[in-house]
Design an enzyme around this catalytic site. Structure first.
Site, PDB file in Angstrom:
ATOM      1  N   ARG A  42      15.553  -4.509   8.409  1.00 36.09           N
ATOM      2  CA  ARG A  42      15.142  -3.516   9.403  1.00 36.09           C
ATOM      3  C   ARG A  42      14.837  -4.204  10.732  1.00 36.09           C
ATOM      4  NH1 ARG A  42      10.832  -0.124   6.003  1.00 36.09           N
ATOM      5  NH2 ARG A  42      12.226   1.343   5.019  1.00 36.09           N
ATOM      6  N   ARG A  90      -5.930   3.194  12.058  1.00 33.35           N
ATOM      7  CA  ARG A  90      -5.713   1.768  12.315  1.00 33.35           C
ATOM      8  C   ARG A  90      -6.681   1.224  13.343  1.00 33.35           C
ATOM      9  NH1 ARG A  90       0.652   1.228  11.777  1.00 33.35           N
ATOM     10  NH2 ARG A  90       0.589  -0.215  10.048  1.00 33.35           N
ATOM     11  N   ARG A 150       2.667  -8.201  14.286  1.00 35.48           N
ATOM     12  CA  ARG A 150       1.940  -7.082  13.682  1.00 35.48           C
ATOM     13  C   ARG A 150       0.715  -7.540  12.914  1.00 35.48           C
ATOM     14  NH1 ARG A 150       6.991  -4.869  12.488  1.00 35.48           N
ATOM     15  NH2 ARG A 150       6.813  -5.407  10.301  1.00 35.48           N
ATOM     16  N   LYS A 199       0.808  -1.219   0.000  1.00 31.90           N
ATOM     17  CA  LYS A 199       0.000   0.000   0.000  1.00 31.90           C
ATOM     18  C   LYS A 199       0.840   1.266   0.000  1.00 31.90           C
ATOM     19  CE  LYS A 199      -1.143  -0.247   4.872  1.00 31.90           C
ATOM     20  NZ  LYS A 199      -0.056   0.613   5.362  1.00 31.90           N
ATOM     21  N   ARG A 205      12.468  -9.013   3.192  1.00 36.81           N
ATOM     22  CA  ARG A 205      12.847  -7.677   2.728  1.00 36.81           C
ATOM     23  C   ARG A 205      14.175  -7.233   3.332  1.00 36.81           C
ATOM     24  NH1 ARG A 205       8.227  -3.324   3.398  1.00 36.81           N
ATOM     25  NH2 ARG A 205       8.611  -3.604   5.612  1.00 36.81           N
TER      26      ARG A 205
END
Ligand SMILES: [Zn+2]
Length: 223
Positions: free
Chosen positions: A165, A96, A176, A20, A133
């Site tokens: 990260r 959220r 998450r 997104k 990633r």
């Protein structure tokens, strides 16, 4: 872009890793609207070492959602008079939670949102995307373990170090995603009840997904 019209006021929802962020930036470009990404704002503030930014980063590194009052403060600042309110915006990463969604309604007043898009991608796909990633520390270019830089995790663009990260480990991502289901799914219902929600299939090539998004936005703002 076609004939002159008001740029849209959109919310883009989706799990982290649904793509997104990229799509929101493209939509903002396409419609001449502002792209407001709370994740980027938090990272920028953490990098510049503000107490507020560091606090937000602490939550993100632990795989927790940033508390409502911190998020709302940032968004309220972004949507202050003189900001992008009159020119349209794509909200990415916000709201959220239900309290955030209803606070946003209050901030926007009588001219509310045009459309809320739920970019739908299955859990196993986003898990692979995020846990695999790797990001350049210097220029933020994004790689994946399946498509690394040419030389030994050194960025092809700038020569910076490419690494995972802190908040991209599989464990943090799982947490998450579970939090996302618990906290964000109710706001999907909230927007559905208000006739603002549309679901777009987020699986496929970026260009393909972008075309789907533009179609639903155009259908709405020309209606
Ligand atoms: Zn780089």
């Amino acid at each position: 872009m076609s004939e002159c019209r008001q740029p849209p006021r959109l919310v883009l929802l989706g799990k982290q890793g649904a793509g997104k962020g990229t799509q929101a930036a493209r939509l903002a470009d396409h419609y001449g609207a502002a792209h407001l990404s709370t994740g980027e704002l938090f990272r920028a503030q953490a990098a510049s070492g503000t107490a507020f930014g560091l606090e937000a980063k602490r939550y993100m590194d632990a795989g927790d959602l940033v508390p409502d009052e911190i998020v709302l403060g940032v968004v309220e600042e972004c949507l202050a008079p003189g900001g992008p309110l009159g020119d349209g915006f794509i909200l990415d990463g916000f709201p959220r939670t239900l309290p955030q969604a209803s606070a946003l309604d209050g901030l926007l007043g009588s001219h509310g949102l045009d459309l809320v898009i739920d970019l739908e991608v299955p859990r196993e796909i986003v898990l692979d995307r995020i846990a695999g990633r790797r990001v350049c520390e210097n220029c933020q270019r994004v790689y994946h373990v399946n498509s690394p830089p040419t030389v030994n995790w050194t960025c092809d663009t700038c020569g910076g170090e490419v690494k995972q990260r802190d908040d991209d480990t599989e464990e943090a991502v799982e947490r998450r995603l579970t939090l996302y289901d618990q906290e964000t799914v109710p706001i999907i219902e909230y927007y559905r009840e208000r006739g603002l929600l549309t679901v777009v299939d987020g699986v496929g090539e970026g260009d393909e997904v972008f075309e789907r998004l533009v179609k639903v936005v155009d259908d709405r703002i020309h209606a």
